[in-house]
Motif scaffolding. Structure first.
Motif, mmCIF file in Angstrom:
data_model
loop_
_atom_site.group_PDB
_atom_site.id
_atom_site.type_symbol
_atom_site.label_atom_id
_atom_site.label_comp_id
_atom_site.label_asym_id
_atom_site.label_seq_id
_atom_site.Cartn_x
_atom_site.Cartn_y
_atom_site.Cartn_z
ATOM 1 N N LEU A 105 -28.722 -20.423 -14.052
ATOM 2 C CA LEU A 105 -27.267 -20.541 -14.004
ATOM 3 C C LEU A 105 -26.703 -20.178 -12.631
ATOM 4 O O LEU A 105 -25.489 -20.221 -12.431
ATOM 5 N N GLY A 106 -27.582 -19.805 -11.695
ATOM 6 C CA GLY A 106 -27.130 -19.503 -10.337
ATOM 7 C C GLY A 106 -26.596 -18.099 -10.155
ATOM 8 O O GLY A 106 -25.986 -17.805 -9.125
ATOM 9 N N ARG A 107 -26.844 -17.208 -11.094
ATOM 10 C CA ARG A 107 -26.375 -15.818 -10.983
ATOM 11 C C ARG A 107 -27.546 -14.965 -10.503
ATOM 12 O O ARG A 107 -28.152 -14.188 -11.234
ATOM 13 N N TYR A 108 -27.855 -15.147 -9.211
ATOM 14 C CA TYR A 108 -29.116 -14.649 -8.679
ATOM 15 C C TYR A 108 -29.165 -13.116 -8.580
ATOM 16 O O TYR A 108 -30.223 -12.524 -8.818
ATOM 17 N N ASP A 109 -28.066 -12.483 -8.225
ATOM 18 C CA ASP A 109 -28.074 -11.023 -8.129
ATOM 19 C C ASP A 109 -28.327 -10.398 -9.498
ATOM 20 O O ASP A 109 -29.125 -9.457 -9.633
ATOM 21 N N ARG A 117 -26.817 -31.300 -18.731
ATOM 22 C CA ARG A 117 -26.888 -30.972 -20.157
ATOM 23 C C ARG A 117 -27.423 -29.563 -20.367
ATOM 24 O O ARG A 117 -27.027 -28.875 -21.304
ATOM 25 N N ALA A 118 -28.319 -29.135 -19.487
ATOM 26 C CA ALA A 118 -28.922 -27.808 -19.616
ATOM 27 C C ALA A 118 -27.982 -26.693 -19.187
ATOM 28 O O ALA A 118 -28.235 -25.524 -19.476
ATOM 29 N N GLY A 119 -26.907 -27.036 -18.476
ATOM 30 C CA GLY A 119 -26.011 -26.004 -17.961
ATOM 31 C C GLY A 119 -26.482 -25.420 -16.647
ATOM 32 O O GLY A 119 -25.938 -24.413 -16.184
ATOM 33 N N ALA A 120 -27.499 -26.025 -16.028
ATOM 34 C CA ALA A 120 -28.057 -25.515 -14.775
ATOM 35 C C ALA A 120 -27.321 -26.167 -13.603
ATOM 36 O O ALA A 120 -27.854 -27.058 -12.928
ATOM 37 N N LEU A 133 -23.446 -24.621 -3.267
ATOM 38 C CA LEU A 133 -24.772 -24.036 -3.040
ATOM 39 C C LEU A 133 -24.740 -23.006 -1.917
ATOM 40 O O LEU A 133 -25.359 -21.938 -2.015
ATOM 41 N N VAL A 134 -24.034 -23.330 -0.840
ATOM 42 C CA VAL A 134 -23.925 -22.387 0.276
ATOM 43 C C VAL A 134 -23.228 -21.114 -0.187
ATOM 44 O O VAL A 134 -23.613 -19.998 0.183
ATOM 45 N N ALA A 135 -22.199 -21.263 -1.024
ATOM 46 C CA ALA A 135 -21.500 -20.087 -1.546
ATOM 47 C C ALA A 135 -22.427 -19.210 -2.377
ATOM 48 O O ALA A 135 -22.263 -17.980 -2.434
ATOM 49 N N LEU A 136 -23.436 -19.824 -3.027
ATOM 50 C CA LEU A 136 -24.406 -19.062 -3.808
ATOM 51 C C LEU A 136 -25.485 -18.431 -2.929
ATOM 52 O O LEU A 136 -26.278 -17.624 -3.418
ATOM 53 N N GLY A 137 -25.542 -18.825 -1.653
ATOM 54 C CA GLY A 137 -26.563 -18.297 -0.756
ATOM 55 C C GLY A 137 -27.776 -19.187 -0.623
ATOM 56 O O GLY A 137 -28.783 -18.787 -0.045
#
Length: 1004
Positions: A525-529, A699-702, A734-738
């Motif tokens: 889900l991109g919540r890496y921390d 569909r996966a929410g990814a 994506l850049v905002a996510l690092g």
């Protein structure tokens, strides 16, 4: 018109009310003249007398268009509340539950402000403090002291004379209302607490029942009492650290045995057998406590009381420990994760069964599960096969456990038969715990919809039985199924429930699994921390419990680092995960770790090592499921593509797609389609494959994976306007996510990066478009700290090394706290509005401190990246684009890195690297200009190069020739003389006059 919003913040000292007020409005103390600003805040309202509180409420009611906030350590006077309640918009109350830190916030606070990297220890801090911010800080200070760990943390916080005990005494207990103080004393040893129980205890408090209930409300409203864990819904408990302080307090009154027994009887009558047994044991009624433990031991363990049950049985006199109680204790130790202790406790019970030849089902399945925890599956099956036949709950457990063990051993037919027997036996027994066990065993064999149905029925049965431990197991299984089906938001919700259930009382192995499942969903889900925190904690729980279950967490950390471009950290994690997984035959970790390692090695330019990793993945996948084979095909495909073998790469891609479709695992199929798009030479085929992958990820929410595919679609030849726009938007997210790159190609920085740092020439930091003024740093060392961290380019710097660099003449014991203060100052500068997590820019853990250079626009990193891009374009035959980019690199080089720190050794590495890259860019730019016939620009570039490096002989030679070819013979003569003088000054061979006339060979 009355206030448009009235907010009441009510909680005990240290809950962060003042901080919350200051972040929202101008604040004045209650004894000052009330403000009339648009956003008004009044602090310490509880210091006012009753009449003054009522007057303040009337004053507030007469305000116009003001957002009013009031903060108090205790509930306001009822008359004042009545006035506020009459407003057109009733006041909104925020209390301790709203102000307390979450577990993740506690983990970050301890890591970033106190250097505590053990996330499991941080979670223990949360449990002891219930997230009470001041207590968390006191715990952090205690943990700062060497040697304080899990076992002695509570003592370090609560023993008389400690900072924690003194703070609680002075700030919390000193001004309690008398009824609240009396009730607090009465319930100190009781857990859980309810209105009905408090009413039962009124003889010991001397208050009326109504007064006691009101005192309970007061304690809950101020946060001294908090909601009890999930196994005791609707009840309260004292904050554990507060209970510990009260218990250790000198001169504390001792509760009479009669009062304890009265409380124990209330617990027993109202469905709290463990609390009843605990209270009876404290009252000295050992025989009654033993009877409760023997009668309700299974119920207590199922509700998550394993640790306490084992402790209670051990506290009983030896004569009271009957054989049933010894079995309860052995099983409690097993469920608590104490494998060695459980083995010792089971040994005499098993010896007795061996001697008599009787193997009660109750003993057989419990002892077998201990073997299962150790990985001795054959030993577990042997015990289960010896079990006496039984038709009760224990008989069902034997059959269900046999099915589970046979699945692990790969004996599918026997496992199916055992699961069918377990379901039939559960129907006869009619017991919910038996149904839960049987359906869970059947789910291990079933697939698809049947598997989901079995898990749903198992969960419903476990909930009816109040079996929290089995609920945690079932939820962990459900989360894993959702992950395999690529339903990530749902997987996260279920995994979070599994974590909460396992924290209350599940075995450590279940908690490890639940944490890893949650971390995997968060990664997708991109919540890496958050994902990293869960992986780290799963590793630490595994280490603490002595389990061999660290490979999943290590792999998870490696995957997060790979996504975020931290290649070295990712490589270390993947290699370690593969080694651990290989040792314990964990194919579900071994294959993905080797695949991740292979792709990482491809990106790092190590083809031989990448081939070895891909081959190892294929070898490991041979004995596993189809999805493992698909992943191995992908690894080989990426390696072949990087090696310039397109035919072989395409064959691997086709195998990966076909195998992934056969195994019906959506995420593996999406990744295989991305490989297929990369290897095909047809843009239309690539577009079709990527479009299907994007649909799967959506569909996966990814969303991060879907954005990665959108970037790839935008890069394809012939991409239309909407696709290019979608790619730009995806890049921004994506850049905002690092995320720094997609398929090896760097992503451009976001144009309006919230933080920009300039180190080339004059050091400068720009936040939100405004340069940070010097006073905002609070100290010169804060700026220096940030410079040092930037100079290390994201690599962690040990705390001791930082202290030595910042305060070389001071003792380390005196500088550790100063470093924490500087870290806080730098965070405040970079994120003054505190909109992001504390570790967004600076990460601090026991290994050291690092600055996440991927989250800011950093001029030196931009220069290094752009120079590499320009040089690559020049090599690949794109001279015009290369020339354009290299000219931008030259313009961006405003001076050496850290020009204001010319004598600091920590700056030398980055300074020299940036200068060398810039000079190489200038040389290439001059050559490109010469080839394009732009001799004036070539000469200007070479002069610029020689100003920095006066002894660059090829540049001197090139400048002389460019000037000669351009017909600028006088300038060529002077350039030749400067060349000769420079060589003469360093005793190098001096050029001959022929250099003024001879054409040069090759490039500059």
């Amino acid at each position: 018109m009355a206030p448009s919003r009235c907010l009441l913040l009510v909680a005990a000292a240290g809950y962060g009310k003042t901080t919350a007020l200051e972040s929202a409005c101008a604040v004045v103390p209650a004894f000052a003249e009330p403000p009339l600003a648009l956003d008004a805040g009044v602090d310490d309202v509880c210091r006012l007398g009753d009449a003054d509180q009522v007057r303040l409420a009337h004053w507030a009611a007469g305000l116009h268009d003001v957002r009013l906030s009031l903060a108090a350590r205790r509930p306001l006077h009822p008359d004042a509340l009545a006035v506020l309640a009459g407003l057109p918009a009733p006041p909104v109350t925020r209390g301790p539950a709203d102000l307390a830190l979450t577990p993740d916030q506690v983990i970050r606070t301890l890591r970033d402000e106190h250097g505590v990297g053990d996330t499991d220890l941080a979670y223990l801090t949360y449990e002891l403090t219930a997230g009470w911010p001041a207590l968390v800080q006191l715990a952090g200070a205690a943990l700062d002291r060497q040697g304080v760990g899990r076992r002695d943390l509570l003592a370090a916080l609560a023993e008389p004379g400690t900072a924690g005990a003194c703070w609680v005494r002075d700030q919390v207990l000193a001004d309690l209302p008398a009824p609240a103080a009396r009730l607090l004393e009465a319930v100190t040893d009781l857990d859980p607490v309810s209105k009905a129980l408090c009413t039962t205890l009124t003889p010991s408090t001397g208050d009326s029942p109504d007064g006691t209930v009101e005192a309970l409300r007061w304690l809950a409203a101020t946060g001294l009492m908090v909601a009890a864990p999930v196994r005791r819904p609707g009840t309260l408990r004292l904050v554990p650290m507060l209970r510990a302080v009260l218990t250790r307090r000198a001169g504390r009154a001792t509760r009479s045995a009669d009062t304890r027994i009265a409380a124990a009887e209330w617990y027993a009558d109202n469905g709290y057998p463990l609390a009843a047994a605990r209270t009876l044991a404290a009252a000295g009624a050992a025989s009654r406590a033993a009877a409760l433990l023997a009668a309700h031991g299974d119920e207590m363990l199922a509700a998550g009381g394993a640790v306490e049950v084992a402790r209670l049985v051990e506290s009983l006199p030896a004569g009271a420990r009957t054989a049933p109680l010894r079995l309860v204790r052995a099983d409690a130790l097993r469920m608590a994760g104490d494998v060695a202790g459980a083995a010792t406790a089971f040994a005499p019970l098993l010896a007795e069964a061996e001697r008599t030849g009787r193997w009660p089902a109750a003993l057989a399945w419990r002892a077998a599960m201990l073997h299962y925890m150790r990985g001795d599956y054959r030993g577990a099956l042997d015990l289960l096969d010896r079990s006496d036949s039984a038709t009760d709950r224990d008989g069902v457990q034997v059959l269900a456990s046999r099915a589970t063990v046979l699945v692990v051993l790969g004996e599918t037919e026997r496992a199916c038969a055992a699961a069918a027997e377990a379901l039939a036996a559960a129907a006869v027994a009619g017991d919910d715990q038996g149904w839960a066990a049987a359906h869970l065993a059947a789910a291990h064999i079933a697939v698809g919809v049947r598997r989901d149905e079995h898990l749903a029925r198992a969960l419903a049965a476990a909930e009816r039985a109040g079996d929290l431990v089995r609920q945690a197991r079932i939820l962990a299984n459900q989360a894993d199924c959702l992950l395999r089906d690529a339903r990530y938001p749902q997987a996260l919700r279920v995994a979070a429930r599994a974590v909460r259930a396992a924290e209350v009382g599940g075995p450590p192995g279940v908690l490890v699994t639940a944490l890893h499942n949650a971390g995997e969903a968060l990664t997708r889900l991109g919540r890496y921390d958050e994902a990293t925190l869960h992986f780290e904690r799963s590793i630490q729980v595994s280490h603490r419990a002595g389990l061999s279950r660290t490979a999943p967490g290590v792999y998870g950390i490696g995957e997060v680092n790979r996504i975020l471009g931290r290649r070295q950290q990712a490589r270390i994690a993947f290699e370690e995960a593969a080694e651990l997984a290989r040792a314990h035959a964990e194919l579900q970790i071994l294959v993905p770790a080797l695949v991740g390692l292979a792709r990482l090695l491809v990106e790092s330019g190590e083809p031989d090592a990448a081939v070895a990793a891909a081959t190892a993945a294929a070898d490991a996948a041979e004995s596993g499921a189809l999805c493992f084979a698909a992943q191995a095909h992908m690894a080989r495909g990426w390696v072949a593509l990087a090696a310039g073998e397109p035919v072989r790469a395409q064959a691997c891609a086709e195998q990966a797609v076909a195998t992934a479709r056969a195994c019906r695992q959506a995420d593996v199929l999406a990744e295989a389609l991305e490989l297929a798009a990369a290897v095909t030479g047809e843009a239309s085929l690539a577009r079709a494959a990527l479009a299907e992958a994007e649909a799967i990820w959506c569909r996966a929410g990814a969303e991060p994976a879907a954005d990665r595919v959108r970037v790839l679609l935008g890069r394809l030849p012939g991409a239309d306007g909407p696709q290019r726009w979608a790619a730009r938007e995806a890049t921004r997210r994506l850049v905002a996510l690092g995320v720094p790159a997609v398929e090896g190609a760097s992503l451009p920085p976001v144009e309006a990066a919230p933080v920009r740092v300039r180190v080339l020439g004059r050091f400068d930091v720009v936040v939100g478009g405004q340069a940070v003024p010097l006073p905002a740093w609070r100290s010169r060392q804060a700026r220096t700290l940030l410079k040092i961290l930037i100079a290390r380019r994201g690599r962690p710097v040990p705390r001791g090394e930082l202290c030595e660099l910042l305060w070389p003449d001071d003792e380390p014991s005196r500088t550790a706290h100063r470093l924490s203060v500087l870290l806080s100052a730098v965070r405040n500068v970079l994120d003054p509005s505190r909109q992001r997590p504390a570790d967004h820019y600076l990460r601090a853990d026991p290994a050291g401190v690092c600055f996440d250079i991927g989250r800011v626009a950093l001029d030196v990193e931009d220069l290094l990246r752009d120079a590499a891009h320009g040089l690559r374009l020049a090599r690949e035959g794109h001279p015009e684009r290369a020339r354009e980019i290299l000219a931008e690199v030259d313009a961006a080089y405003r001076g050496d890195a850290f020009d204001d720190e010319p004598y600091e050794e920590w700056a030398d590495g980055l300074r020299e690297e940036a200068r060398a890259v810039w000079l190489r860019a200038l040389r290439e730019l001059a050559e490109l200009c010469r080839r394009a016939g732009d001799l004036d620009q070539a000469a200007t570039t070479l002069v610029r190069l020689l100003v920095t490096d006066a002894y660059d002989e090829p540049a001197h030679r090139a400048l002389v020739e460019v000037l000669r070819v351009a017909g600028r013979h006088g300038e060529a003569q002077r350039a030749f003389e400067r060349w000769a003088g420079a060589m003469r000054s360093i005793d190098a061979p001096v050029p001959t006059v022929a250099a003024l006339h001879a054409p040069r060979a090759g490039g500059y």
